[in-house]
Design an enzyme around this catalytic site. Structure first.
Site, short mmCIF file in Angstrom:
data_model
loop_
_atom_site.label_atom_id
_atom_site.label_comp_id
_atom_site.label_asym_id
_atom_site.label_seq_id
_atom_site.Cartn_x
_atom_site.Cartn_y
_atom_site.Cartn_z
N ARG A 67 65.96 73.65 53.14
CA ARG A 67 65.27 73.03 54.28
C ARG A 67 64.89 74.07 55.32
O ARG A 67 65.72 74.56 56.07
CB ARG A 67 66.20 71.98 54.91
CG ARG A 67 65.68 71.34 56.17
CD ARG A 67 64.55 70.38 55.95
NE ARG A 67 64.93 69.28 55.08
CZ ARG A 67 64.06 68.49 54.45
NH1 ARG A 67 62.76 68.66 54.61
NH2 ARG A 67 64.48 67.52 53.65
N ARG A 90 59.47 74.75 44.01
CA ARG A 90 60.42 75.11 45.08
C ARG A 90 61.88 74.99 44.63
O ARG A 90 62.77 75.37 45.39
CB ARG A 90 60.18 74.28 46.34
CG ARG A 90 60.41 72.79 46.20
CD ARG A 90 60.21 72.08 47.53
NE ARG A 90 60.41 70.65 47.41
CZ ARG A 90 60.59 69.84 48.44
NH1 ARG A 90 60.59 70.32 49.67
NH2 ARG A 90 60.76 68.55 48.28
N HIS A 168 54.55 75.24 52.72
CA HIS A 168 55.12 74.26 53.67
C HIS A 168 55.88 75.01 54.79
O HIS A 168 57.10 74.86 54.96
CB HIS A 168 56.08 73.36 52.88
CG HIS A 168 56.43 72.07 53.53
ND1 HIS A 168 56.98 71.98 54.80
CD2 HIS A 168 56.31 70.79 53.10
CE1 HIS A 168 57.19 70.71 55.08
NE2 HIS A 168 56.79 69.97 54.08
N ASP A 213 52.67 63.52 61.13
CA ASP A 213 52.61 63.90 59.72
C ASP A 213 51.17 63.68 59.24
O ASP A 213 50.81 62.59 58.79
CB ASP A 213 53.61 63.03 58.92
CG ASP A 213 53.82 63.54 57.50
OD1 ASP A 213 53.07 64.43 57.07
OD2 ASP A 213 54.73 63.02 56.83
N GLU A 272 51.01 73.78 57.57
CA GLU A 272 51.03 74.13 56.15
C GLU A 272 49.62 74.33 55.60
O GLU A 272 48.84 73.38 55.54
CB GLU A 272 51.71 72.99 55.38
CG GLU A 272 53.01 72.53 56.02
CD GLU A 272 53.49 71.18 55.46
OE1 GLU A 272 53.18 70.86 54.31
OE2 GLU A 272 54.18 70.46 56.20
#
Ligand code: TA6
Length: 315
Positions: A67, A90, A168, A213, A272
């Protein structure tokens, strides 16, 4: 066991014994990248200040993605396909590639410190995403402390495949309420909080007072993130990545994310560089390239004195 290769590239063990590479530049800046996820977890300037956000609750244990830092979303962004959220790149272990196929001369420039990483699908991966590929990532630390990520994805299959993609990036900010993002105003976006409904951004630079978002579409190649309190501006330059996601979970969602501290949302902002709205299709033998370059510069931002055009137009 740690291995010192040379003074600027060190291959060593990180948290939980996971292998990581540290790039160091002679003026003091540095970058750390875990082979797990090819995940950049640290980017420090010449003063040794951390420029990326990593959660204090980050779990460095497969298959959980780390994270913070810079997770790579491939071959799927978010839930836009059949795979796990943000795809599997990832949470796979990448390898170091000592001698990758040549890069164009400007990427390979001397006096830069870099490492080349490679991901190829395993038999298990091919069961969930039946496409052979070679994904090469070069992580480069420039002489001024700039961090460049260059992805080259080649279709090594006998049939075409399609993917979506994002770097990201979690930037470290002093206080999200004091941050503004310039370069995305008046653009169209898909709002992830409203079933990806399409809207147009109004007004001035983007500021934050609740959860955001959004997937901004057809964005310029340069975006600036101004941190008023730190007097620091991050500049994101990108190539091959038309979209830009802006994400901050704010207080409620932060509490629901187990590997994020309740108040840590205040100190992070994801911007991102991405290719989402128009997925990339590669025919057999074709290669796609997507580049993100990050720099952190002192900003003299002071309640409206900064001319956004200057930030965005300066080289
Ligand atoms: O890029 C924004 C986003 O897709 C958000 O919707 C949010 O869920 C975030 O990524 C984090 O995703 P993750 O799977 O890392 O928890």
């Amino acid at each position: 066991m740690s291995t010192i290769e040379n003074k600027s590239v060190e291959i060593t063990k990180g948290i939980n014994g996971l292998e990581k590479v540290i790039l160091r530049e002679t003026h003091g800046s540095s970058v750390e990248v875990y082979l797990y996820g090819a995940h950049v977890t640290s980017w420090k300037n010449e003063q040794g200040e951390e420029l990326l956000f990593v959660s204090s609750k980050a779990i460095y244990k497969p298959p959980k993605p780390i994270r913070g830092g810079i997770p790579i979303c491939f071959p799927q962004f978010s839930n836009l396909g059949p795979l796990e959220t943000h795809g599997f790149a990832r949470n796979r272990v990448w390898t170091i590639e000592p001698d990758p196929p040549a890069f164009p001369p400007n990427v390979n420039a001397t006096n830069r410190v870099f490492i080349d990483l490679l991901l190829k699908p395993t038999e298990e991966d091919l069961k969930i995403w039946p496409h052979s590929f070679e994904y090469r990532l070069r992580v480069t630390l420039g002489p001024a402390g700039d961090l460049m990520l260059t992805s080259r994805i080649r279709n090594t299959d006998a049939k075409p495949f399609t993917f979506t993609f994002a770097y990201h990036t979690y930037f470290s900010v002093s206080d999200i309420s004091e941050v503004r993002v310039e370069g995305l105003e008046t653009l169209d976006y898909l709002d992830n909080l409203k079933n990806r409904e399409r809207s147009t951004e109004q007004g001035d630079a983007i500021t934050f007072e609740s959860e955001v978002d959004k997937i901004y579409l057809s964005t310029p190649s340069k975006i600036a993130i101004l941190d008023h309190e730190k007097k620091r501006t991050f500049v994101v330059r990108k190539d091959g990545l038309p979209d830009a996601v802006v994400w901050n979970p704010w207080d409620k969602k932060a509490k629901a994310i187990a590997d994020l501290g309740d108040d840590e949302y205040k100190h992070m902002l994801c911007v991102e560089a991405a290719a989402i709205e128009k997925p990339i299709t590669l025919k057999p033998g074709e290669e796609w390239k997507g580049r993100q370059e990050l720099s952190a510069v002192p900003s003299s931002y002071c309640s409206g004195q900064l001319d956004p055009n200057k930030v965005l137009q300066s080289s």
